[in-house]
Design an enzyme around this catalytic site. Structure first.
Site, PDB file in Angstrom:
ATOM      1  CG  HIS A  67      70.505  67.278 -21.477  1.00 11.74           C
ATOM      2  ND1 HIS A  67      70.191  66.628 -22.642  1.00 11.74           N
ATOM      3  CD2 HIS A  67      69.506  66.970 -20.611  1.00 11.74           C
ATOM      4  CE1 HIS A  67      69.059  65.962 -22.493  1.00 11.74           C
ATOM      5  NE2 HIS A  67      68.624  66.166 -21.271  1.00 11.74           N
ATOM      6  CG  ASP A 182      51.216  72.695 -15.678  1.00 16.93           C
ATOM      7  OD1 ASP A 182      50.021  72.400 -15.799  1.00 16.93           O
ATOM      8  OD2 ASP A 182      51.644  73.448 -14.781  1.00 16.93           O
ATOM      9  CB  SER A 185      49.762  77.020 -15.671  1.00 13.77           C
ATOM     10  OG  SER A 185      50.481  76.091 -14.881  1.00 13.77           O
TER      11      SER A 185
END
Length: 267
Positions: A67, A182, A185
């Protein structure tokens, strides 16, 4: 308590970066070599401590860097170019317009990257940062529309993932529940994110579109396939893209300032 601790860690790291800095004309690895010679050790120690306390901090710091410029976490290492200065005026409108959205098309996302000097490889490599971190339901609940009886779910989503996400994001919730980007993992920085995309398990539309959209055939799909099979290649391209992103239109030299307090312009 956790929120306060995380903010303290971030402010500590950034304050170390900002104190007693001489002006330079470009970003360099040794920007603080005289003013704060132990900078890297200090920052590394504090970041590791922060991640031990709250694993999500690793993803938060990556997001902060993203950002600003446009570890059981593992992942690649590289020397960060230092010396970026803060502007004197905030531009939230500009940020809202320029930053890619999780709801945008692949073409729109690529266009925003190109506008700041990045390319398609950078789009895919930097998207791989979603191998860690969480997403609020509000950013993908539109892909689960059949749960509210308003239409079919996103056809690019794996059917088993749809039911998982519907359970995590009830239709009557406020959208602030979070799920791992995810789900296999969640705390490990690896290339599993790209395997997810091959199997329709990209949580955000902006992730799955890298592989599943019509536009992906000639632009991003092959990179997703390459990275899913070659973590070394992904790590190498991720490093290069992070360095490129860190060099997007830096305010350096006598322009801008390095704040002593992140929240306010120096007096």
């Amino acid at each position: 308590m956790q929120k306060s601790y995380k903010l303290t860690c971030v402010y500590f790291v950034l304050t170390c970066l900002m104190l007693f800095v001489a002006a330079r004309s470009q970003l360099t690895e040794d920007f603080y070599v005289k003013t704060c010679p132990n900078l890297f050790n200090i920052v590394r120690k504090e970041v590791r401590n922060a991640i031990k306390f709250e694993m999500r901090m690793a993803a938060s710091l990556l997001r902060l860097h993203f950002h600003d410029c446009f570890v059981n976490s593992g992942g690649p290492l590289w020397k960060v170019l230092l010396g970026r200065r803060d502007g004197l005026v905030s531009n939230q409108t500009g940020a809202n317009i320029s930053l890619p959205s999780p709801f945008e098309t692949l073409e729109a996302i690529i266009a925003k990257f190109i506008a700041v000097g990045l390319n398609t490889t950078d789009v895919v490599a930097l998207s791989g940062a979603h191998t860690i971190g969480l997403s609020r339901c509000a950013f993908f609940s539109n892909r689960l529309s059949n749960f509210s009886g308003t239409g079919a779910p996103d056809s690019t989503l794996d059917s088993t993932l749809i039911s998982e996400l519907q359970s995590a994001c009830p239709v009557n919730s406020d959208g602030n529940n979070t799920v791992p980007l995810d789900r296999n993992s969640r705390d490990l920085f690896d290339n599993h994110y790209f395997s997810n995309l091959l199997n329709g398990r990209g949580i955000l539309h902006s992730d799955q579109t890298l592989f599943s959209s019509d536009a992906a055939v000639s632009t991003t799909r092959s990179l997703v396939q390459l990275y899913s099979n070659n973590s070394a290649l992904f790590f190498n391209d991720f490093i290069n893209s992070m360095i490129k992103m860190g060099n997007i239109s830096p305010v350096t030299g006598l322009n801008g300032q390095i704040r002593k307090n992140c929240r306010v312009v120096n007096p």
